[in-house]
Scaffold this motif. Structure first.
Motif, PDB file in Angstrom:
ATOM      1  N   THR A  59       0.826  -1.192   0.000  1.00 58.58           N
ATOM      2  CA  THR A  59       0.000   0.000   0.000  1.00 58.58           C
ATOM      3  C   THR A  59       0.864   1.247   0.000  1.00 58.58           C
ATOM      4  N   THR A  61       0.449   5.760  -1.140  1.00 62.42           N
ATOM      5  CA  THR A  61      -0.398   6.824  -1.664  1.00 62.42           C
ATOM      6  C   THR A  61       0.360   7.637  -2.696  1.00 62.42           C
ATOM      7  N   TYR A  62      -0.375   8.185  -3.660  1.00 60.66           N
ATOM      8  CA  TYR A  62       0.231   8.915  -4.770  1.00 60.66           C
ATOM      9  C   TYR A  62      -0.540  10.193  -5.046  1.00 60.66           C
ATOM     10  N   THR A  94      -5.968  11.802  -5.859  1.00 61.49           N
ATOM     11  CA  THR A  94      -5.155  10.948  -4.997  1.00 61.49           C
ATOM     12  C   THR A  94      -5.311   9.497  -5.433  1.00 61.49           C
ATOM     13  N   LYS A  96      -4.268   5.337  -4.343  1.00 57.25           N
ATOM     14  CA  LYS A  96      -3.839   4.428  -3.285  1.00 57.25           C
ATOM     15  C   LYS A  96      -3.709   3.023  -3.851  1.00 57.25           C
ATOM     16  N   THR A 243       3.550  10.880  -2.661  1.00 55.80           N
ATOM     17  CA  THR A 243       3.148  11.988  -1.790  1.00 55.80           C
ATOM     18  C   THR A 243       4.252  12.282  -0.796  1.00 55.80           C
TER      19      THR A 243
END
Length: 243
Positions: A59, A61-62, A94, A96, A243
């Motif tokens: 996992t 986030t971007y 965003t 994920k 991120t």
């Protein structure tokens, strides 16, 4: 008289001890079992005594950037498609990564999502620019879905209102479009096409077919033969940054 010759170098008789293979093998086997037992004890949960492997979570986030370009299309009913230059369309959102998967879920911020209108400067119909006062505004209401970074497949749920207007004289109620923009094939009863998956530069072509229901406007319902199908084809890029 006989004579005897004696060697000046003393001679020794020595037998090397025989190494029993079974003893060496037994020791190595015992030593190996001891090491495996030690490692196993470190990995085994005390509650079950069963060796398990803990999967490494993937996992993350971007930040996601979305841009549209020329060579887009918009078609409705059985009319020829509008050739549409959507250069300047932008969006941010965003992403994920889904655990244990190559897929990334994406949700775009509607306040930062802009799709250029179809006007005489951006769209052509039958090779000619739209009439000067005719305008079709696109008001996005939803853009979210999934991107598979391994295969390049893209599926984005897209909802929008399409506003037809002629200057300040006429403005029809919005046409509601709800479709799945995909990099694969989208096919309806009278409309259809195929997109292109993400390439190494993040470029893709997304296509979607939707059913457009009648609106509270007799002229538009008759002119477009509502209910009917519409087709949207977007030439876009989708890029990711941590991120």
């Amino acid at each position: 008289m006989g004579s005897q010759i004696y060697s000046s170098t003393p001679q020794f008789s020595y037998q090397f001890p025989k190494i029993k293979p079974r003893q060496v093998s037994s020791y190595s086997s015992l030593h190996l079992k001891s090491r495996i037992s030690t490692i196993s004890c470190q990995q085994q949960p005390q509650s079950t005594g069963v060796v398990t492997e803990t999967p490494i979570p993937r996992t993350a986030t971007y930040n996601v950037d979305f841009k549209t370009y020329e060579d887009c299309k918009l078609g409705i009913s059985r009319y020829p498609d509008f050739v549409y230059n959507a250069q300047g369309g932008t969006g941010t959102g965003t992403g994920k990564r889904i655990e244990l998967s190559d897929e990334i879920s994406i949700d775009f911020d509607l306040e930062k999502l802009y799709i250029p209108p179809l006007t005489s400067a951006t769209a052509k119909f039958l090779g000619l620019p739209l009439p000067p006062f005719l305008k079709i505004d696109v008001e996005p209401e939803l853009l979210r879905g999934y991107v598979n970074q391994e295969t390049g497949k893209v599926n984005l749920e897209f909802k929008a209102k399409f506003w037809f207007s002629v200057g300040t004289i006429y403005r029809a109620p919005p046409l509601l479009v709800d479709t799945l923009l995909t990099s694969d094939e989208s096919k309806g009863k009278i409309r259809g096409g195929r997109g292109e998956r993400l390439n190494e530069e993040g470029g893709c072509k997304l296509i979607g077919v939707a059913t457009v229901e009648p609106i509270d406007d007799l002229f538009m319902n008759t002119f477009l033969s509502l209910p009917t199908e519409c087709l949207a084809k977007m030439n876009a890029t989708i890029s990711f940054s941590s991120t």
